[in-house]
Design an enzyme around this catalytic site. Structure first.
Site, PDB file in Angstrom:
ATOM      1  CB  SER A 145      -3.873  -5.730   2.524  1.00  0.00           C
ATOM      2  OG  SER A 145      -4.262  -4.904   3.609  1.00  0.00           O
ATOM      3  CE1 TYR A 158       1.232  -4.613   3.836  1.00  0.00           C
ATOM      4  CE2 TYR A 158      -0.873  -3.503   4.109  1.00  0.00           C
ATOM      5  CZ  TYR A 158      -0.122  -4.655   4.119  1.00  0.00           C
ATOM      6  OH  TYR A 158      -0.719  -5.861   4.410  1.00  0.00           O
TER       7      TYR A 158
END
Length: 269
Positions: A145, A158
């Site tokens: 990401s 995350y």
């Protein structure tokens, strides 16, 4: 290089019944790969994904179950895929996301995100990479990401998991860099780091922003992108699929240890 350059190869894509994973699996299928589909899915959802692989061009496709929070289950899944003939290409795509301030993150949320987003990739790579090295060809492509490169508030588990995935990939890339040859294709390990991409994973954030605009979804999306992504355009999952397909090609034999952003300029700021 022909358009079917992955014929004879087997690809495992985790989390491939929807979103980025489905698009990645379809791209690999279009290049001739046999596709091992995986995900949290009903029987009907799994079958639809398998049918989609065949429609995209996969000579064979099969669904493999496995709870990525469970190392034993991952070992069983990897053994089953190995018995089926692979994987020559491993795409760790499955992921979880939940936003909360650091002080509000529960033990369950932390453990779940780290397990699925980071530990699962360690377990699949640990099983797959030694066999790839013996063959002289292998591709591990981890869907990290933009949050594996930069941080944002309210995303501690995350961000931690994705930074960890980028680091894990660099170590694996170094350890297997000398495996194989240019002719055999070599063994490479890379990350793709998407920014805002049109998937169900970010829908809760869009809904939350839309609520501040009277439920206007378009306004919520515009607000999200204006904060971080200079292009103010979301990526389509198919764009990530095409990048994976290229990284799996023989031409990419010397690209390893990279973390490639697809983020509309987010990390260039």
């Amino acid at each position: 290089m022909t358009s079917r350059y992955l014929e004879g190869r087997t690809a495992l894509v985790t989390g491939s019944v929807s979103g980025i994973g489905l698009a990645v699996a379809q791209a690999l299928a279009s290049a001739g790969a046999r596709v091992a589909v995986h995900g949290l899915a009903t029987v009907e959802e799994a079958e639809r994904a398998v049918v989609a692989m065949r429609a995209a061009g996969a000579p064979e496709a099969r669904f493999f179950a496995g709870d990525l929070r469970d190392a034993v289950a991952i070992s069983g899944m990897m053994a089953a895929v190995e018995a089926w003939g692979g994987p020559d290409i491993l795409v760790n795509n499955a992921g979880m996301q939940k936003t909360a301030r650091l002080s509000e993150v529960s033990d369950e949320t932390w453990d779940g995100l780290i397990a699925v987003n980071l530990s699962a990739a360690f377990h699949t790579m640990r099983h797959a990479l030694p066999k790839m090295a013996v063959k002289g060809y292998g591709r591990v492509i981890n869907i990290a990401s933009v949050h594996g490169l930069v941080a944002s508030e309210a995303k501690a588990p995350y961000v931690a998991s994705k930074f960890g995935l980028v680091g894990l990939s660099k170590v694996a890339a170094l350890e297997y860099a000398s495996a194989g040859t240019r002719e055999s294709g070599g063994v490479t390990v890379n990350c793709i780091c998407p920014g805002w991409t049109e998937t169900a994973l970010i829908e809760p954030q869009i809904v939350a922003r839309a609520a501040t605009h009277g439920g206007d979804r378009a306004a919520g999306v515009a607000e999200l992108l204006a904060e971080k992504q200079p292009s103010r355009r979301m990526s389509d999952p198919a764009e990530i699929g095409l990048l994976v397909m290229w990284l799996a090609s023989p031409l990419a034999h010397n690209i390893t240890g990279a973390s490639i952003p697809v983020d509309g300029g987010w990390t260039a700021q």
